[in-house]
Design an enzyme around this catalytic site. Structure first.
Site, PDB file in Angstrom:
ATOM      1  N   HIS A  69       0.816  -1.282  -0.067  1.00 43.33           N
ATOM      2  CA  HIS A  69       0.088  -0.091   0.001  1.00 43.33           C
ATOM      3  C   HIS A  69       0.861   1.395   0.076  1.00 43.33           C
ATOM      4  O   HIS A  69       1.727   1.546   0.902  1.00 43.33           O
ATOM      5  CB  HIS A  69      -0.824  -0.089   1.208  1.00 43.33           C
ATOM      6  CG  HIS A  69      -1.972   1.012   1.209  1.00 43.33           C
ATOM      7  ND1 HIS A  69      -2.236   2.150   2.432  1.00 43.33           N
ATOM      8  CD2 HIS A  69      -2.817   1.615   0.286  1.00 43.33           C
ATOM      9  CE1 HIS A  69      -2.778   2.711   2.191  1.00 43.33           C
ATOM     10  NE2 HIS A  69      -3.477   2.457   1.050  1.00 43.33           N
ATOM     11  N   HIS A 109      -7.490   7.964  -4.055  1.00 44.04           N
ATOM     12  CA  HIS A 109      -8.016   6.612  -4.196  1.00 44.04           C
ATOM     13  C   HIS A 109      -9.311   6.385  -5.447  1.00 44.04           C
ATOM     14  O   HIS A 109      -9.585   5.556  -5.885  1.00 44.04           O
ATOM     15  CB  HIS A 109      -8.798   5.969  -3.082  1.00 44.04           C
ATOM     16  CG  HIS A 109      -7.685   5.501  -1.978  1.00 44.04           C
ATOM     17  ND1 HIS A 109      -7.557   6.424  -0.943  1.00 44.04           N
ATOM     18  CD2 HIS A 109      -6.813   4.711  -2.120  1.00 44.04           C
ATOM     19  CE1 HIS A 109      -6.593   6.101  -0.271  1.00 44.04           C
ATOM     20  NE2 HIS A 109      -6.222   4.668  -0.689  1.00 44.04           N
ATOM     21  N   TYR A 157       7.004  13.885  -2.573  1.00 44.58           N
ATOM     22  CA  TYR A 157       8.324  15.051  -2.812  1.00 44.58           C
ATOM     23  C   TYR A 157       9.673  14.680  -2.774  1.00 44.58           C
ATOM     24  O   TYR A 157      10.304  15.291  -2.070  1.00 44.58           O
ATOM     25  CB  TYR A 157       7.864  16.244  -1.829  1.00 44.58           C
ATOM     26  CG  TYR A 157       6.408  16.561  -1.863  1.00 44.58           C
ATOM     27  CD1 TYR A 157       5.886  17.200  -3.298  1.00 44.58           C
ATOM     28  CD2 TYR A 157       5.249  16.430  -1.092  1.00 44.58           C
ATOM     29  CE1 TYR A 157       4.392  17.505  -3.356  1.00 44.58           C
ATOM     30  CE2 TYR A 157       4.093  16.768  -1.177  1.00 44.58           C
ATOM     31  CZ  TYR A 157       3.672  17.248  -2.460  1.00 44.58           C
ATOM     32  OH  TYR A 157       2.625  17.610  -2.610  1.00 44.58           O
ATOM     33  N   ARG A 202      -3.139  23.797  -2.879  1.00 43.04           N
ATOM     34  CA  ARG A 202      -2.637  22.612  -2.884  1.00 43.04           C
ATOM     35  C   ARG A 202      -2.978  21.847  -1.611  1.00 43.04           C
ATOM     36  O   ARG A 202      -2.219  22.142  -0.502  1.00 43.04           O
ATOM     37  CB  ARG A 202      -1.081  22.448  -3.229  1.00 43.04           C
ATOM     38  CG  ARG A 202      -0.442  21.065  -3.364  1.00 43.04           C
ATOM     39  CD  ARG A 202      -1.507  19.865  -3.777  1.00 43.04           C
ATOM     40  NE  ARG A 202      -0.836  18.510  -3.762  1.00 43.04           N
ATOM     41  CZ  ARG A 202      -1.396  17.691  -3.480  1.00 43.04           C
ATOM     42  NH1 ARG A 202      -2.744  17.543  -3.076  1.00 43.04           N
ATOM     43  NH2 ARG A 202      -1.014  16.281  -3.886  1.00 43.04           N
ATOM     44  N   CYS A 219       4.208  24.441  -6.457  1.00 44.28           N
ATOM     45  CA  CYS A 219       4.342  22.815  -6.137  1.00 44.28           C
ATOM     46  C   CYS A 219       5.103  22.261  -7.227  1.00 44.28           C
ATOM     47  O   CYS A 219       5.091  22.497  -8.250  1.00 44.28           O
ATOM     48  CB  CYS A 219       2.734  22.479  -6.537  1.00 44.28           C
ATOM     49  SG  CYS A 219       2.527  20.913  -5.750  1.00 44.28           S
TER      50      CYS A 219
HETATM   51  N1  MTE Z   1       0.522  22.505   4.558  1.00 45.08           N
HETATM   52  C1  MTE Z   1      -0.691  21.710   5.213  1.00 45.08           C
HETATM   53  N2  MTE Z   1      -0.887  21.846   6.574  1.00 45.08           N
HETATM   54  N3  MTE Z   1      -1.307  20.721   4.494  1.00 45.08           N
HETATM   55  C2  MTE Z   1      -0.909  20.747   3.190  1.00 45.08           C
HETATM   56  O1  MTE Z   1      -1.870  19.861   2.412  1.00 45.08           O
HETATM   57  N4  MTE Z   1       0.328  21.480   1.281  1.00 45.08           N
HETATM   58  C3  MTE Z   1       1.522  21.789   0.732  1.00 45.08           C
HETATM   59  C4  MTE Z   1       1.722  23.200   1.373  1.00 45.08           C
HETATM   60  N5  MTE Z   1       1.692  23.240   2.685  1.00 45.08           N
HETATM   61  C5  MTE Z   1      -0.151  21.486   2.400  1.00 45.08           C
HETATM   62  C6  MTE Z   1       0.677  22.386   3.379  1.00 45.08           C
HETATM   63  C7  MTE Z   1       1.906  21.611  -0.669  1.00 45.08           C
HETATM   64  S1  MTE Z   1       2.244  20.305  -1.457  1.00 45.08           S
HETATM   65  C8  MTE Z   1       2.146  23.195  -1.388  1.00 45.08           C
HETATM   66  S2  MTE Z   1       2.366  22.919  -2.946  1.00 45.08           S
HETATM   67  C9  MTE Z   1       1.481  24.193  -0.616  1.00 45.08           C
HETATM   68  O2  MTE Z   1       1.358  24.232   0.532  1.00 45.08           O
HETATM   69  C10 MTE Z   1       0.493  24.931  -1.558  1.00 45.08           C
HETATM   70  O3  MTE Z   1       0.304  26.323  -0.757  1.00 45.08           O
HETATM   71  P1  MTE Z   1      -1.007  26.934  -1.371  1.00 45.08           P
HETATM   72  O4  MTE Z   1      -2.297  26.035  -1.042  1.00 45.08           O
HETATM   73  O5  MTE Z   1      -1.297  28.142  -0.420  1.00 45.08           O
HETATM   74  O6  MTE Z   1      -0.704  27.213  -2.702  1.00 45.08           O
END
Ligand code: MTE
Length: 396
Positions: A39, A64, A320, A136, A183
């Site tokens: 998984h 999913h 990432y 995101r 991102c």
């Molecule tokens: N922080 C939290 N707590 N939760 C999240 O899902 N996503 C990350 C980051 N920080 C995320 C996070 C990702 S992958 C990105 S690219 C950026 O926040 C996006 O920031 P935005 O949504 O303000 O553009």
């Protein structure tokens, strides 16, 4: 088929590998024992659904909801629920409290919410308006009461600070920085044209620039008792208030040197383009780490800690990261690659769009270029020029 029929109670006896791990989806019963270790989200996560329905968990992890996941599941089908079995208890919608969004955004996934501005609007202004700034999210947006909010900052020797928003505003000088956030998945749709890749099919809009305002992380860490420099390798770990089904928060970390650098401009930001941080972008407080991949710019911050190890979060350890093209989901060893921090040069044309018919003669081409890592814009300039070449070909 025909498949044997089971009751929910019978399925419920299969909760651990020793008894086989069964789950249901709709009226189908699956024995996923052999999949538990495979998984992608971890064995511990899939075991949360053992003996019951997948739907409540899939409602939270929208990754999913893709055809290939159902196809994969089908291989493990061992039976069906008896027709007199009641449907699975309705999954409560964990995203019901998400904020309203601008209708102009192009949505890549509703739950969790992931969306980007149309390319035509992205290059309209140097600062991306908050309403159109890409979002995101991996989890539902937490509802935070600004009055009772506290940030926990773990200092050296087991001491910890608990800071209210008011304290963050009044005890530390407000610092402003204009920074671009991108991102790691930006332009994945382009990549998939070369070779299919999994993940959200971002177009060219998972990037935006804002004027961020807040306290410098460096000032807060110095206040907590940390020294400018520390011997050895240290990391500053962030945790968000958004948690998954196991209660684990979104988290990520950055190197200590970046957090402490006076030129690093790392913020605990409470403002975005002069306004209060919007809910989708981390209200009331987020990390802004200029030049570093979006994933480390943790939103809805609840905890900051200094550690000898990187954040243990799934998103630091098992997401990432960059791999050579020969590595795929079946052969990936996450431990073998470093977590992405700085991103390389990026550029794209926002106008005209690919395939657009344009009149002969002079043509205005719009787009963006960004150098990543705070490097000089000359690199971004030449990237912009090479990105413009295909557009010139369209114009001919
Ligand atoms: N922080 C939290 N707590 N939760 C999240 O899902 N996503 C990350 C980051 N920080 C995320 C996070 C990702 S992958 C990105 S690219 C950026 O926040 C996006 O920031 P935005 O949504 O303000 O553009």
């Amino acid at each position: 088929p025909p498949y044997p029929l089971y009751t929910r109670e019978e399925v419920g006896r299969h909760r651990a590998p020793a008894d086989r791990v069964w789950v249901t989806h709709g009226t189908d019963v699956f024995d996923v024992t052999d999949f538990v270790e495979l998984h992608p989200g971890g064995a511990d996560k899939i075991l949360l659904a053992a003996g019951g329905a997948l739907e409540p968990f899939w409602a939270l992890y929208a990754v999913h909801q893709q055809p290939h996941v159902l196809e994969l599941l089908r291989e493990y089908k061992v039976g069906e629920l008896r027709p007199d079995e009641a449907p699975a208890p309705g999954a409560q919608d964990p995203f019901a409290g998400d904020p309203p969004r601008h209708p102009g955004l192009r949505v890549n996934s509703e739950r969790p919410f992931n969306a980007e501005p149309p390319p035509e609007l992205l290059a309209e202004s140097f600062l991306t308006p908050n309403e159109l700034f890409f979002t995101r999210n991996h989890l539902p947006v937490p509802a935070v009461d600004a009055g009772s909010y506290r940030l926990r900052v773990e200092g050296p020797g087991g001491r910890a600070l608990s800071l209210s928003l008011q304290e963050l505003r009044s005890r530390f000088p407000k610092h402003e920085v204009t920074a671009t956030l991108q991102c790691a998945g930006n332009r994945r749709a382009d990549m998939s044209r070369v070779r299919p890749v999994k993940g959200l099919a971002w177009d060219i809009g998972a990037i935006g620039t804002a004027r961020w305002g807040g306290a410098r992380l460096r000032d807060v860490l110095l206040h907590a008792g940390f020294a400018e420099e520390r011997a050895g390798e240290w990391h500053v770990c962030f945790e968000g208030l958004d948690t998954d089904g196991t209660g684990a928060p979104y988290g990520a970390s950055i190197p200590y040197g970046k957090a402490m650098s006076a030129a690093g401009d790392v913020l605990l930001a409470y403002e975005m383009n002069g306004a209060e941080l919007p809910r989708d972008h981390g209200f009331p407080l987020r990390a802004v780490v200029p030049g570093v991949v979006g994933a480390r710019n943790v939103k809805w911050l609840r905890r900051v800690a200094v550690s000898a190890a990187e954040s243990p979060s799934h998103w630091q350890q098992k997401d990432y990261k960059g791999f050579a093209p020969c590595v795929d989901w079946d052969t990936v060893d996450y431990g073998s690659a470093p977590a992405i921090q700085e991103l390389p040069v990026q550029s794209a044309i926002t106008q005209p769009r690919p395939g657009a018919a344009v009149p002969p003669g002079e043509l205005t081409v719009k787009g963006y270029a960004w150098s990543g890592g705070g490097r000089p814009s000359a690199a971004a300039g030449s990237a912009a020029r090479s990105a413009a070449e295909p557009a010139a070909a369209i114009a001919e």
